[in-house]
Design a protein around this motif. Structure first.
Motif, PDB file in Angstrom:
ATOM      1  N   ASN A 256     -41.412 -42.274 -17.911  1.00  0.00           N
ATOM      2  CA  ASN A 256     -42.501 -42.885 -17.241  1.00  0.00           C
ATOM      3  C   ASN A 256     -43.149 -41.979 -16.095  1.00  0.00           C
ATOM      4  OD1 ASN A 256     -41.857 -44.959 -18.332  1.00  0.00           O
ATOM      5  ND2 ASN A 256     -40.242 -45.784 -16.706  1.00  0.00           N
ATOM      6  N   GLY A 257     -42.403 -40.822 -16.045  1.00  0.00           N
ATOM      7  CA  GLY A 257     -42.798 -39.655 -14.645  1.00  0.00           C
ATOM      8  C   GLY A 257     -42.260 -40.102 -13.336  1.00  0.00           C
ATOM      9  N   ASP A 258     -41.258 -41.068 -13.354  1.00  0.00           N
ATOM     10  CA  ASP A 258     -40.559 -41.302 -12.184  1.00  0.00           C
ATOM     11  C   ASP A 258     -40.101 -40.296 -11.448  1.00  0.00           C
ATOM     12  OD1 ASP A 258     -41.365 -44.009 -12.508  1.00  0.00           O
ATOM     13  OD2 ASP A 258     -39.427 -44.667 -13.367  1.00  0.00           O
ATOM     14  N   ILE A 259     -39.458 -39.136 -12.379  1.00  0.00           N
ATOM     15  CA  ILE A 259     -39.112 -37.913 -11.928  1.00  0.00           C
ATOM     16  C   ILE A 259     -39.949 -36.743 -12.568  1.00  0.00           C
ATOM     17  CG2 ILE A 259     -37.045 -38.818 -10.705  1.00  0.00           C
ATOM     18  CD1 ILE A 259     -35.382 -37.400 -13.202  1.00  0.00           C
ATOM     19  N   PHE A 260     -39.576 -35.491 -12.332  1.00  0.00           N
ATOM     20  CA  PHE A 260     -40.161 -34.373 -12.950  1.00  0.00           C
ATOM     21  C   PHE A 260     -39.481 -33.939 -14.281  1.00  0.00           C
ATOM     22  CE2 PHE A 260     -41.047 -29.868 -13.171  1.00  0.00           C
ATOM     23  CZ  PHE A 260     -42.371 -29.622 -13.959  1.00  0.00           C
ATOM     24  N   ALA A 261     -38.162 -33.723 -13.972  1.00  0.00           N
ATOM     25  CA  ALA A 261     -37.477 -33.241 -14.990  1.00  0.00           C
ATOM     26  C   ALA A 261     -35.697 -33.302 -14.929  1.00  0.00           C
ATOM     27  CB  ALA A 261     -37.493 -31.582 -15.278  1.00  0.00           C
ATOM     28  N   ALA A 262     -34.958 -33.092 -15.978  1.00  0.00           N
ATOM     29  CA  ALA A 262     -33.528 -33.362 -15.463  1.00  0.00           C
ATOM     30  C   ALA A 262     -32.846 -32.136 -16.440  1.00  0.00           C
ATOM     31  CB  ALA A 262     -33.066 -34.545 -16.100  1.00  0.00           C
ATOM     32  N   GLY A 263     -31.736 -31.901 -16.046  1.00  0.00           N
ATOM     33  CA  GLY A 263     -30.823 -30.995 -16.643  1.00  0.00           C
ATOM     34  C   GLY A 263     -29.351 -31.482 -16.637  1.00  0.00           C
ATOM     35  N   LEU A 264     -28.872 -31.645 -17.793  1.00  0.00           N
ATOM     36  CA  LEU A 264     -27.589 -32.398 -18.110  1.00  0.00           C
ATOM     37  C   LEU A 264     -26.632 -31.423 -18.759  1.00  0.00           C
ATOM     38  CD1 LEU A 264     -28.820 -36.025 -19.297  1.00  0.00           C
ATOM     39  CD2 LEU A 264     -28.544 -35.026 -16.678  1.00  0.00           C
ATOM     40  N   ASP A 265     -25.260 -31.396 -18.368  1.00  0.00           N
ATOM     41  CA  ASP A 265     -24.339 -30.587 -18.912  1.00  0.00           C
ATOM     42  C   ASP A 265     -23.276 -31.590 -19.418  1.00  0.00           C
ATOM     43  OD1 ASP A 265     -22.767 -28.333 -19.698  1.00  0.00           O
ATOM     44  OD2 ASP A 265     -21.456 -28.864 -18.018  1.00  0.00           O
ATOM     45  N   VAL A 266     -23.455 -33.176 -18.883  1.00  0.00           N
ATOM     46  CA  VAL A 266     -22.219 -33.925 -19.234  1.00  0.00           C
ATOM     47  C   VAL A 266     -23.086 -35.246 -19.667  1.00  0.00           C
ATOM     48  CG1 VAL A 266     -20.421 -33.062 -17.931  1.00  0.00           C
ATOM     49  CG2 VAL A 266     -22.035 -34.468 -16.713  1.00  0.00           C
ATOM     50  N   PHE A 267     -22.545 -36.076 -20.348  1.00  0.00           N
ATOM     51  CA  PHE A 267     -23.052 -37.464 -20.888  1.00  0.00           C
ATOM     52  C   PHE A 267     -22.163 -38.328 -21.082  1.00  0.00           C
ATOM     53  CE2 PHE A 267     -24.837 -33.361 -22.464  1.00  0.00           C
ATOM     54  CZ  PHE A 267     -26.358 -33.679 -22.092  1.00  0.00           C
ATOM     55  N   GLU A 268     -22.777 -39.663 -21.089  1.00  0.00           N
ATOM     56  CA  GLU A 268     -21.914 -40.899 -20.913  1.00  0.00           C
ATOM     57  C   GLU A 268     -21.097 -40.840 -21.957  1.00  0.00           C
ATOM     58  OE1 GLU A 268     -25.457 -43.912 -19.998  1.00  0.00           O
ATOM     59  OE2 GLU A 268     -23.433 -44.827 -19.708  1.00  0.00           O
TER      60      GLU A 268
END
Ligand code: DGY
Length: 328
Positions: A256-268
Protein backbone atom coordinates in the motif's frame (compact mmCIF):
# COMPACT_ATOMS: atom_id res chain seq x y z
CA UNK A 1 31.01 -39.34 33.47
CA UNK A 2 28.11 -37.02 32.54
CA UNK A 3 26.53 -37.35 29.13
CA UNK A 4 25.98 -34.50 26.70
CA UNK A 5 23.58 -34.48 23.76
CA UNK A 6 24.15 -31.91 21.00
CA UNK A 7 21.10 -31.39 18.78
CA UNK A 8 22.99 -30.37 15.62
CA UNK A 9 26.69 -30.41 14.64
CA UNK A 10 28.21 -27.13 15.88
CA UNK A 11 31.65 -25.71 14.95
CA UNK A 12 34.25 -28.37 15.81
CA UNK A 13 36.08 -26.33 18.47
CA UNK A 14 33.06 -26.65 20.78
CA UNK A 15 32.86 -30.42 20.33
CA UNK A 16 36.59 -30.58 21.11
CA UNK A 17 35.99 -28.66 24.36
CA UNK A 18 33.27 -31.14 25.37
CA UNK A 19 35.38 -34.14 24.32
CA UNK A 20 38.30 -32.88 26.44
CA UNK A 21 36.06 -32.29 29.44
CA UNK A 22 34.01 -35.51 29.41
CA UNK A 23 35.55 -37.89 26.87
CA UNK A 24 34.30 -38.40 23.29
CA UNK A 25 32.18 -41.43 24.14
CA UNK A 26 30.02 -39.30 26.42
CA UNK A 27 29.27 -36.71 23.76
CA UNK A 28 26.54 -37.50 21.22
CA UNK A 29 25.94 -35.18 18.30
CA UNK A 30 22.75 -35.58 16.24
CA UNK A 31 24.28 -36.95 13.02
CA UNK A 32 22.20 -35.14 10.41
CA UNK A 33 22.67 -31.57 9.26
CA UNK A 34 19.04 -30.50 9.69
CA UNK A 35 16.86 -29.51 12.65
CA UNK A 36 16.11 -32.50 14.83
CA UNK A 37 12.37 -33.22 14.99
CA UNK A 38 10.41 -33.63 18.20
CA UNK A 39 10.28 -37.46 18.11
CA UNK A 40 13.99 -37.70 17.42
CA UNK A 41 14.72 -35.22 20.18
CA UNK A 42 12.64 -37.07 22.76
CA UNK A 43 14.30 -40.36 21.80
CA UNK A 44 17.82 -38.89 21.86
CA UNK A 45 17.89 -36.91 25.10
CA UNK A 46 17.19 -39.84 27.45
CA UNK A 47 19.86 -39.97 30.13
CA UNK A 48 21.53 -36.70 29.09
CA UNK A 49 23.02 -34.52 31.82
CA UNK A 50 23.31 -31.62 29.39
CA UNK A 51 21.73 -30.63 26.10
CA UNK A 52 23.41 -28.23 23.72
CA UNK A 53 20.40 -26.91 21.81
CA UNK A 54 19.70 -24.77 18.76
CA UNK A 55 17.06 -22.08 18.37
CA UNK A 56 15.23 -24.25 15.84
CA UNK A 57 13.88 -26.76 18.35
CA UNK A 58 11.40 -26.24 21.20
CA UNK A 59 12.93 -27.24 24.52
CA UNK A 60 9.98 -27.79 26.82
CA UNK A 61 8.75 -29.94 29.71
CA UNK A 62 8.27 -32.91 27.37
CA UNK A 63 11.94 -32.78 26.39
CA UNK A 64 13.08 -32.22 29.99
CA UNK A 65 11.00 -35.18 31.19
CA UNK A 66 12.25 -37.37 28.36
CA UNK A 67 15.82 -36.55 29.39
CA UNK A 68 15.22 -37.48 33.02
CA UNK A 69 15.79 -35.90 36.41
CA UNK A 70 19.61 -35.93 36.02
CA UNK A 71 19.36 -33.19 33.34
CA UNK A 72 21.28 -30.19 34.71
CA UNK A 73 21.58 -27.74 31.86
CA UNK A 74 20.13 -26.76 28.50
CA UNK A 75 22.71 -24.58 26.76
CA UNK A 76 21.23 -22.76 23.79
CA UNK A 77 23.62 -21.79 21.00
CA UNK A 78 21.94 -18.39 20.56
CA UNK A 79 21.46 -15.21 22.51
CA UNK A 80 17.68 -15.53 22.09
CA UNK A 81 16.07 -18.35 24.06
CA UNK A 82 12.38 -18.02 23.22
CA UNK A 83 12.53 -21.67 22.05
CA UNK A 84 13.10 -22.75 25.67
CA UNK A 85 10.42 -22.96 28.35
CA UNK A 86 12.55 -21.30 31.02
CA UNK A 87 9.77 -21.50 33.61
CA UNK A 88 9.47 -25.29 33.21
CA UNK A 89 13.27 -25.63 33.34
CA UNK A 90 13.52 -23.51 36.47
CA UNK A 91 10.78 -25.55 38.18
CA UNK A 92 12.87 -28.66 37.55
CA UNK A 93 16.12 -27.03 38.71
CA UNK A 94 17.58 -27.10 35.18
CA UNK A 95 20.00 -24.32 34.26
CA UNK A 96 19.25 -22.51 30.98
CA UNK A 97 22.08 -20.63 29.30
CA UNK A 98 22.46 -18.55 26.15
CA UNK A 99 25.34 -16.96 24.22
CA UNK A 100 25.26 -13.19 24.75
CA UNK A 101 28.06 -10.71 23.94
CA UNK A 102 29.97 -12.93 21.51
CA UNK A 103 27.53 -12.17 18.68
CA UNK A 104 26.76 -8.54 19.44
CA UNK A 105 29.11 -6.86 16.96
CA UNK A 106 28.53 -9.43 14.22
CA UNK A 107 24.75 -9.02 14.45
CA UNK A 108 25.06 -5.23 14.51
CA UNK A 109 27.22 -5.45 11.35
CA UNK A 110 24.57 -7.55 9.61
CA UNK A 111 21.85 -5.13 10.72
CA UNK A 112 23.81 -2.34 9.05
CA UNK A 113 24.47 -4.40 5.94
CA UNK A 114 20.73 -5.04 5.67
CA UNK A 115 19.88 -1.43 6.44
CA UNK A 116 22.17 -0.12 3.68
CA UNK A 117 21.07 -2.81 1.23
CA UNK A 118 17.42 -1.95 1.86
CA UNK A 119 17.78 1.84 1.69
CA UNK A 120 19.77 1.57 -1.55
CA UNK A 121 17.67 -1.28 -3.06
CA UNK A 122 20.68 -3.55 -3.56
CA UNK A 123 18.77 -6.84 -3.98
CA UNK A 124 16.27 -5.34 -6.37
CA UNK A 125 18.89 -3.58 -8.51
CA UNK A 126 21.13 -6.65 -8.64
CA UNK A 127 18.18 -8.82 -9.69
CA UNK A 128 17.47 -6.29 -12.44
CA UNK A 129 21.08 -6.33 -13.69
CA UNK A 130 21.21 -10.15 -13.69
CA UNK A 131 17.97 -10.28 -15.66
CA UNK A 132 19.79 -8.57 -18.55
CA UNK A 133 17.29 -5.68 -18.62
CA UNK A 134 19.77 -2.93 -17.72
CA UNK A 135 19.92 -0.68 -20.77
CA UNK A 136 21.53 2.58 -19.59
CA UNK A 137 22.22 4.89 -16.68
CA UNK A 138 19.08 6.85 -15.91
CA UNK A 139 18.47 9.92 -13.74
CA UNK A 140 15.38 8.37 -12.16
CA UNK A 141 16.25 4.68 -12.10
CA UNK A 142 15.58 2.68 -8.87
CA UNK A 143 16.03 5.59 -6.52
CA UNK A 144 16.65 4.63 -2.92
CA UNK A 145 16.74 6.83 0.17
CA UNK A 146 19.70 8.51 1.88
CA UNK A 147 21.07 7.03 5.08
CA UNK A 148 23.63 9.69 6.03
CA UNK A 149 22.17 12.32 8.34
CA UNK A 150 18.79 10.57 8.76
CA UNK A 151 16.98 9.56 11.96
CA UNK A 152 17.44 5.99 13.14
CA UNK A 153 14.89 4.58 15.59
CA UNK A 154 15.75 1.63 17.81
CA UNK A 155 13.08 -0.29 19.68
CA UNK A 156 14.59 -2.24 22.60
CA UNK A 157 18.03 -1.12 23.61
CA UNK A 158 20.08 -4.11 24.73
CA UNK A 159 23.61 -4.97 23.70
CA UNK A 160 22.83 -5.31 19.99
CA UNK A 161 20.68 -2.16 19.88
CA UNK A 162 23.56 -0.20 21.43
CA UNK A 163 26.07 -1.65 18.96
CA UNK A 164 23.76 -0.66 16.08
CA UNK A 165 23.47 2.85 17.57
CA UNK A 166 27.28 3.21 17.84
CA UNK A 167 27.67 2.53 14.11
CA UNK A 168 25.10 5.26 13.35
CA UNK A 169 27.58 7.89 14.51
CA UNK A 170 29.70 7.28 11.42
CA UNK A 171 26.61 8.17 9.37
CA UNK A 172 25.94 11.36 11.31
CA UNK A 173 22.50 10.09 12.28
CA UNK A 174 20.13 11.25 14.96
CA UNK A 175 19.34 8.14 17.01
CA UNK A 176 16.05 7.81 18.89
CA UNK A 177 15.23 4.84 21.07
CA UNK A 178 12.35 3.39 23.01
CA UNK A 179 12.98 0.69 25.58
CA UNK A 180 11.46 -0.73 28.76
CA UNK A 181 14.05 1.18 30.76
CA UNK A 182 15.64 4.49 29.95
CA UNK A 183 19.43 4.63 30.08
CA UNK A 184 21.25 6.91 32.50
CA UNK A 185 21.83 10.37 31.03
CA UNK A 186 25.60 9.77 30.90
CA UNK A 187 25.19 6.63 28.76
CA UNK A 188 22.64 8.36 26.52
CA UNK A 189 25.13 11.18 25.97
CA UNK A 190 28.00 8.78 25.35
CA UNK A 191 26.00 6.86 22.71
CA UNK A 192 24.32 9.98 21.30
CA UNK A 193 20.83 8.64 22.01
CA UNK A 194 17.51 10.34 22.68
CA UNK A 195 14.77 8.48 24.55
CA UNK A 196 11.27 8.91 23.11
CA UNK A 197 7.88 7.27 23.66
CA UNK A 198 6.76 4.59 21.21
CA UNK A 199 4.40 6.81 19.13
CA UNK A 200 7.22 9.35 18.67
CA UNK A 201 9.64 6.60 17.65
CA UNK A 202 7.17 5.48 14.99
CA UNK A 203 6.40 8.98 13.75
CA UNK A 204 9.94 10.36 13.61
CA UNK A 205 12.17 7.47 12.51
CA UNK A 206 13.38 7.38 8.92
CA UNK A 207 14.76 3.90 9.57
CA UNK A 208 13.34 1.74 12.35
CA UNK A 209 15.00 -1.37 13.73
CA UNK A 210 13.71 -3.44 16.66
CA UNK A 211 16.31 -5.09 18.89
CA UNK A 212 14.00 -6.40 21.60
CA UNK A 213 13.68 -10.04 22.69
CA UNK A 214 10.54 -11.92 21.65
CA UNK A 215 8.13 -11.93 24.59
CA UNK A 216 4.33 -11.79 25.01
CA UNK A 217 4.71 -8.02 25.15
CA UNK A 218 6.70 -7.71 21.91
CA UNK A 219 4.80 -10.32 19.85
CA UNK A 220 3.37 -8.46 16.79
CA UNK A 221 4.39 -5.12 18.31
CA UNK A 222 4.90 -4.07 14.67
CA UNK A 223 1.48 -4.46 13.05
CA UNK A 224 -0.94 -2.71 10.66
CA UNK A 225 -1.49 0.13 13.11
CA UNK A 226 2.20 0.75 13.81
CA UNK A 227 3.17 0.61 10.12
CA UNK A 228 0.45 3.19 9.39
CA UNK A 229 1.92 5.42 12.12
CA UNK A 230 5.33 5.41 10.39
CA UNK A 231 6.46 7.80 7.65
CA UNK A 232 5.60 6.80 4.06
CA UNK A 233 9.33 7.08 3.38
CA UNK A 234 10.31 4.87 6.36
CA UNK A 235 12.51 1.79 6.08
CA UNK A 236 11.86 -1.07 8.49
CA UNK A 237 14.62 -3.53 9.41
CA UNK A 238 14.32 -6.71 11.50
CA UNK A 239 17.23 -8.85 12.69
CA UNK A 240 15.81 -9.86 16.09
CA UNK A 241 12.93 -12.38 16.01
CA UNK A 242 10.32 -12.77 13.27
CA UNK A 243 7.19 -12.79 15.45
CA UNK A 244 7.78 -9.23 16.69
CA UNK A 245 6.35 -8.37 13.26
CA UNK A 246 2.94 -9.23 11.83
CA UNK A 247 4.28 -10.32 8.43
CA UNK A 248 0.92 -10.10 6.67
CA UNK A 249 0.54 -6.52 7.92
CA UNK A 250 4.10 -5.67 6.80
CA UNK A 251 3.45 -7.08 3.33
CA UNK A 252 0.24 -5.03 3.12
CA UNK A 253 2.07 -1.89 4.32
CA UNK A 254 4.67 -2.36 1.57
CA UNK A 255 2.06 -3.08 -1.09
CA UNK A 256 0.00 0.00 0.00
CA UNK A 257 3.00 2.32 0.25
CA UNK A 258 2.52 2.90 4.00
CA UNK A 259 6.30 2.53 4.29
CA UNK A 260 9.07 2.68 1.66
CA UNK A 261 10.94 -0.58 2.13
CA UNK A 262 11.85 -3.39 4.53
CA UNK A 263 14.85 -5.61 5.23
CA UNK A 264 14.26 -8.86 7.11
CA UNK A 265 16.69 -11.45 8.43
CA UNK A 266 14.09 -13.24 10.59
CA UNK A 267 10.57 -14.54 9.97
CA UNK A 268 7.49 -15.54 11.90
CA UNK A 269 7.59 -19.24 10.98
CA UNK A 270 11.12 -19.90 9.73
CA UNK A 271 12.04 -21.20 7.24
CA UNK A 272 8.66 -20.23 5.75
CA UNK A 273 8.31 -16.67 4.45
CA UNK A 274 4.86 -15.12 4.14
CA UNK A 275 3.98 -15.44 0.41
CA UNK A 276 2.88 -11.79 0.21
CA UNK A 277 6.40 -10.70 1.19
CA UNK A 278 7.84 -12.62 -1.76
CA UNK A 279 5.78 -10.57 -4.20
CA UNK A 280 7.06 -7.14 -3.15
CA UNK A 281 10.15 -5.67 -4.82
CA UNK A 282 11.16 -3.17 -2.15
CA UNK A 283 12.26 -5.75 0.38
CA UNK A 284 15.54 -7.50 1.15
CA UNK A 285 15.11 -11.01 2.55
CA UNK A 286 17.92 -12.92 4.29
CA UNK A 287 17.81 -16.45 5.78
CA UNK A 288 18.56 -15.61 9.47
CA UNK A 289 22.29 -14.98 9.06
CA UNK A 290 22.74 -12.29 11.74
CA UNK A 291 25.43 -14.19 13.62
CA UNK A 292 26.75 -16.33 10.79
CA UNK A 293 30.45 -15.63 10.54
CA UNK A 294 33.17 -18.21 11.10
CA UNK A 295 34.47 -16.39 14.17
CA UNK A 296 31.12 -15.65 15.79
CA UNK A 297 29.54 -19.07 15.30
CA UNK A 298 32.67 -20.68 16.81
CA UNK A 299 32.53 -18.26 19.75
CA UNK A 300 28.82 -18.99 20.28
CA UNK A 301 29.32 -22.75 20.21
CA UNK A 302 32.35 -22.53 22.50
CA UNK A 303 30.38 -20.44 24.99
CA UNK A 304 27.53 -22.97 24.93
CA UNK A 305 30.09 -25.74 25.61
CA UNK A 306 31.69 -23.69 28.42
CA UNK A 307 28.28 -23.23 30.02
CA UNK A 308 27.80 -27.00 29.97
CA UNK A 309 31.27 -27.74 31.32
CA UNK A 310 30.83 -25.25 34.17
CA UNK A 311 27.37 -26.53 35.11
CA UNK A 312 28.39 -30.20 35.05
CA UNK A 313 31.55 -29.52 37.07
CA UNK A 314 29.56 -27.66 39.74
CA UNK A 315 30.75 -24.19 38.72
CA UNK A 316 28.73 -21.13 37.75
CA UNK A 317 28.00 -21.11 34.00
CA UNK A 318 29.22 -17.89 32.37
CA UNK A 319 25.81 -16.99 30.90
CA UNK A 320 22.92 -18.47 32.85
CA UNK A 321 19.50 -16.92 32.17
CA UNK A 322 17.74 -18.40 35.22
CA UNK A 323 20.24 -17.75 38.04
CA UNK A 324 17.59 -18.57 40.68
CA UNK A 325 18.33 -22.24 39.91
CA UNK A 326 21.94 -21.79 41.02
CA UNK A 327 20.90 -20.40 44.40
CA UNK A 328 19.20 -23.62 45.52
C1 DGY B 1 20.53 -15.60 18.28
O1 DGY B 1 21.61 -15.87 18.79
O2 DGY B 1 19.50 -15.48 18.96
C2 DGY B 1 20.52 -15.37 16.83
O3 DGY B 1 19.25 -15.20 16.32
C3 DGY B 1 21.27 -16.48 16.13
O4 DGY B 1 21.69 -15.97 14.93
Amino acid sequence: MPKVFVTRRPPESSVALLNDAFGPKNITVFPEDRPINQDELLASVTGADAILSMLTEPMNSEAFDAAGSQLKIVANMAVGYNNIDVHAATERGIVVSNTPDVLTECTADLTWALLLATCRRLSETERFLRSGKWASWSPTFMLGVDVYGKTLGIYGLGRIGKAVARRARAFNMKVLYHSRTQLAATEEAELGLTYVDFPTLLAESDILSPHCPLTDETHHIFNAETFKAMKDSAVFINTTRGPVVDEAALAAALHNGDIFAAGLDVFEAEPAVHPDLLTVDNIVLLPHIGSSTLETRAAMANLAAENIIAALKGNTPPSCVNPAVLEN
